[in-house]
Design an enzyme around this catalytic site. Structure first.
Site, PDB file in Angstrom:
ATOM      1  N   GLU B  52     -63.743  42.959 -12.730  1.00 53.62           N
ATOM      2  CA  GLU B  52     -62.554  43.053 -13.582  1.00 53.62           C
ATOM      3  C   GLU B  52     -62.525  41.991 -14.676  1.00 53.62           C
ATOM      4  OE1 GLU B  52     -62.564  43.281 -10.322  1.00 53.62           O
ATOM      5  OE2 GLU B  52     -61.458  45.076  -9.708  1.00 53.62           O
ATOM      6  N   PHE B 114     -52.080  45.160   2.515  1.00 56.62           N
ATOM      7  CA  PHE B 114     -53.491  45.134   2.145  1.00 56.62           C
ATOM      8  C   PHE B 114     -53.635  45.150   0.623  1.00 56.62           C
ATOM      9  CE2 PHE B 114     -57.443  47.528   1.127  1.00 56.62           C
ATOM     10  CZ  PHE B 114     -58.330  46.525   1.491  1.00 56.62           C
ATOM     11  N   GLN B 115     -54.444  44.255   0.103  1.00 52.43           N
ATOM     12  CA  GLN B 115     -54.663  44.081  -1.338  1.00 52.43           C
ATOM     13  C   GLN B 115     -53.363  43.858  -2.108  1.00 52.43           C
ATOM     14  OE1 GLN B 115     -57.413  47.196  -2.742  1.00 52.43           O
ATOM     15  NE2 GLN B 115     -59.077  45.764  -2.336  1.00 52.43           N
ATOM     16  N   LYS B 164     -47.917  51.882  -6.408  1.00 52.69           N
ATOM     17  CA  LYS B 164     -48.564  53.174  -6.206  1.00 52.69           C
ATOM     18  C   LYS B 164     -47.558  54.313  -6.082  1.00 52.69           C
ATOM     19  CE  LYS B 164     -52.400  55.266  -3.702  1.00 52.69           C
ATOM     20  NZ  LYS B 164     -53.459  55.085  -2.696  1.00 52.69           N
ATOM     21  N   MET B 485     -74.248  21.533 -22.574  1.00 52.24           N
ATOM     22  CA  MET B 485     -73.151  20.690 -23.040  1.00 52.24           C
ATOM     23  C   MET B 485     -72.754  19.688 -21.957  1.00 52.24           C
ATOM     24  SD  MET B 485     -71.593  20.154 -25.811  1.00 52.24           S
ATOM     25  CE  MET B 485     -71.244  21.439 -26.978  1.00 52.24           C
TER      26      MET B 485
END
Lengths: 182, 588
Positions: B52, B114-115, B164, B485
């Site tokens: 993502e 969940f999630q 959802k 760097m």
């Protein structure tokens, strides 16, 4: 000069700190307080006290009053950053010394002790619009409305008269006279 | 009765009405109803990423190269948290993104389902605004509002969290009418008086400079055209921040190069000594100003910005002008034409001494480096890449580190929206997925990610996306086996204690390219470099180019910490003493 070990710049001189009261009108929606408070904590601004409640049921507007300290530059940033938040309608900023504005805070004191101590406590509170909200043989609950520093002082002074618990609101503010802040 | 649409359908109806063509995303449990509708909406194309964060950076690349908002679609919990880096990056660099995230059903919110993650809570400080849609009736107006917030004023990312169950519920969809004038907060707060004041300052100045930033690019292509006109009309020198590169031609004689920590000697000295600084769409970032107390002490400062909170945040200015860059410049040019049609001529004498001084600084040639016939110097590699691609309309993205600064120093941009780099947040791993997004938006253009080997490994998985959609991005890795760097700062600031900045086990990038199904090219010596770069350009597939460069090269010039602009560290001579050789590298 000592060689700096940082690739960031070193802090410059800090300006003088002032106390300001910031009033914010916001949409009363979920998470709006978190947005305002999160802005303060995220950018390292100070919150000394906070008072929030809905003031317009029809328009769904809440009024948040925040007491904060900062340099003039920081106070300016606070106002500008607040104005960028989507649910914020307007932002007012008052200096604590401002004579045109009323600042008030409410406190509840629980005094536990004998009759004489309770009387003395009540007497000490008299000039701050004291109201007895609850009494029992051994205790008083006294409500006062006063300035922040006066409540600070009272919470110290009442200790000797049996003060066992203090609860106080943050400061709220309103301009004097017929004008309202637009 | 009108037709009822499900929440998932409404998401796509909104995207259609907002003219969204591309969505970068990754499916998951809490967004399945939305993914189920994808097949019914042909005008929206979905690009499946591999992570993502990649979706976020790809959307950023898409947005910055087109000027349109980038859209990403992620699932709840880890899907949303993975997008946080990209959202923060977009917030810092003012990139318009709309992130749509799935959420667990409303009745499960707060139960550690969940999630489940508190997505609006987590993303509150890294978005302009975010919404949790708890009522299907709010969905349509929320998504349209999200696009409005992301694209107006100072652009930035927003997030819409959709549980959802809301995606399944049905309601009406009202036809959306795009408003020309937004009813949101007003952005042009300047008056003609401000413009008059600006012109007064400009005609009085004998050592003026324009300091321009990403705001010019965000204001649209018109702003860049107007800026060129303004700079030509006035005859003033101009310098740009990292984000502003391309808004003014990089090879023009009035352009002093980038300013800031690794900016040019002439730009930084001119900023320090000027008597009038006109900041257009930049934000006095700490990489630009160096030590604030000694920042350009003798100048009057003008700040043109659309965001009032950018003004007087870091540096106090004398004349703030709040407004859209294009409109402010437009008013300024118009007024100059009316009041002082011969501005440049009458002013030429006055600023001629200033230009002489600037030429002296310029003659130091601060981007110079000691070239080598044995090893490829990274600066040389960027220079060759520029020479061999400058005649094409090339889009460049970068990762973060030394290679990014070399790219900014040695690649010259002539057009806006051709340069995509993570400036504010400094996100390693930005460039590869950003290149994916740019290539999706411009399928027939040459898109190159100038990368470092450490950065690119952070989001390397998106090569798989590039291969899936036949996106011929070119990953040009300046491979020095170090986090360059980090190593440079350790060398300069931490007594050469190279703690954990050497990568001892790098993959073979050519084989890696082949494993992904794209093309791997390696260059190890200066004489073969040109041929290999040409081979890369002529390859019509994604390429990973492993350019083996000098391992000890440092990025100069540099403003050391706590120093003002006029005390820059100049390069090559200092470097010679600092060689580390042989096996020592893994040990130190």
């Amino acid at each position: 000069m000592v060689k700096s070990k940082s690739a960031y710049s070193i802090p410059g001189k800090q300006g003088k700190l002032d106390t300001h009261i910031i009033v914010v009108w916001v949409d009363n929606e979920a998470g709006v307080l978190a947005r305002v408070v999160g802005l303060f904590s995220g950018r390292g601004y100070n919150i000394e006290s906070l008072a929030v409640a809905e003031v317009d049921l029809k328009m769904n507007i809440s009024r948040i009053t925040i007491v904060t300290t900062g340099t003039p530059q920081v106070i300016n940033q606070i106002k500008l950053q607040l104005k960028k938040l989507v649910p914020v309608h307007k932002v007012a900023d008052f200096k604590r010394e401002d004579k045109k504005v009323i600042f008030k805070e409410m406190a509840l004191f629980k005094i536990v002790g004998n009759q004489s101590k309770k009387k003395k406590a009540l007497k000490a509170c008299k000039k701050y619009n004291a109201v007895i909200l609850d009494k029992s043989n051994k205790s008083y609950v006294i409500q006062i409305t006063a300035l922040r520093r006066e409540i600070d002082l009272m919470s110290k002074n009442l200790k000797k008269f049996g003060l066992v618990s203090v609860s106080r609101t943050g400061a709220v503010a309103m301009t004097r006279g017929s004008e309202i802040f637009k | 009765m009108s037709k009822l649409y499900s929440g998932a359908e409404i998401v796509f109806k909104c995207l259609e009405d907002q003219d969204v063509e591309i969505v970068f995303g990754y499916p998951g449990g809490a967004v399945l109803p939305i993914y189920d509708e994808l097949k019914n909406f042909n005008s929206v194309k979905h690009i499946l990423v591999r992570h993502e964060q990649g979706a976020g950076h790809a959307a950023e690349g898409y947005a910055r190269s087109t000027g349109k908002p980038g859209v990403l679609l992620v699932t709840s919990g880890p899907g949303a948290t993975n997008a946080v880096t990209a959202l923060t990056d977009a917030y810092m660099d003012s990139v318009p993104l709309v992130c749509i995230s799935g959420q667990v059903p409303t009745h499960l919110i707060g139960t550690d389902a969940f999630q489940e993650a508190d997505t609006t809570g987590i993303t509150r400080p890294c978005t302009k605004h975010n919404w949790l849609v708890k009522d299907i009736k709010d969905l349509e107006k929320t998504i349209h509002k999200a696009f409005e917030v992301a694209t107006t004023g100072r652009p930035g990312p927003v997030l819409v969290d959709i549980p959802k169950d809301i995606q399944f519920l049905k309601t009406n969809y009202k036809k959306f009418k795009k408003q020309k004038k937004t009813n949101g907060k007003v952005h042009n707060l300047f008056s003609q008086k401000d413009i008059d004041e600006l012109i007064k300052l400009m005609s009085k100045a004998s050592k003026p400079i324009f300091y321009t930033g990403g705001g010019v690019i965000n204001s649209g292509p018109k702003a860049s055209e107007l800026l060129r006109e303004l700079v030509n009309t006035t005859g003033f020198p101009i310098t740009s921040t990292l984000q502003g590169l391309g808004s003014y031609p990089g090879d023009d004689s009035q352009f002093l190069g980038m300013l800031g920590m690794h900016g040019s000697y002439e730009a930084n000295n001119a900023m320090h000594d000027c008597d009038l600084m006109i900041n257009i769409g930049a934000r006095f970032d700490d990489r630009i100003t160096g030590k604030i107390d000694e920042f350009s002490p003798k100048s009057k400062k003008v700040h043109i910005d659309i965001d009032p909170s950018s003004i007087n945040k870091n540096v106090k200015v004398d004349l703030p002008i709040v407004g859209d860059v294009a409109e402010v410049i437009n008013s300024t040019i118009k007024t100059i034409k009316k009041v002082k049609p011969d501005f440049a001529k009458s002013n030429k004498q006055k600023v001629s001494k200033w230009w002489e001084q600037i030429q002296k600084w310029r003659s130091i040639n601060s981007f110079n480096f000691v070239n080598s016939s044995e090893t490829i110097k990274p600066q040389y590699a960027v220079q060759r890449l520029y020479e061999l691609t400058k005649n094409k309309d090339t889009y460049i993205t970068t990762e973060v580190g030394q290679h990014q600064m070399w790219a900014a120093q040695h690649y010259k941009f002539n057009k806006p929206n051709r340069w995509m780099t993570s400036g504010g947040l400094g996100t390693m791993g930005y460039g590869l997925p950003a290149a994916v997004g740019v290539q999706v938006a411009h399928p027939n253009k040459l898109v190159i990610d100038i990368a470092g080997e450490a950065s690119v490994l952070m989001t390397m998985q998106e090569m798989s996306t590039a291969v899936q959609y036949s996106l011929p991005i070119k990953i040009f890795i300046l491979n020095n086996e170090y986090m360059g760097m980090v190593r440079q700062w350790q060398e300069l600031l931490h007594d050469k204690n190279y703690s954990e900045s050497y990568t001892a086990a790098l993959p073979d990038f050519v084989k890696l390219a082949e494993a992904y199904g794209c093309v791997g090219i390696r260059a190890t010596s200066p004489e073969e470099l040109d041929d290999k770069i040409i081979e890369m350009i002529n390859t019509d597939r994604p390429v990973i180019f492993d350019c083996r460069v000098d391992k000890q090269e440092n990025c100069f010039p540099m403003i050391p910490s706590g120093k003002p602009h006029n005390q820059m560290l100049l390069g090559p001579k200092d470097q010679k003493e600092n060689k580390i050789t042989g096996k020592g590298k893994t040990l130190v």
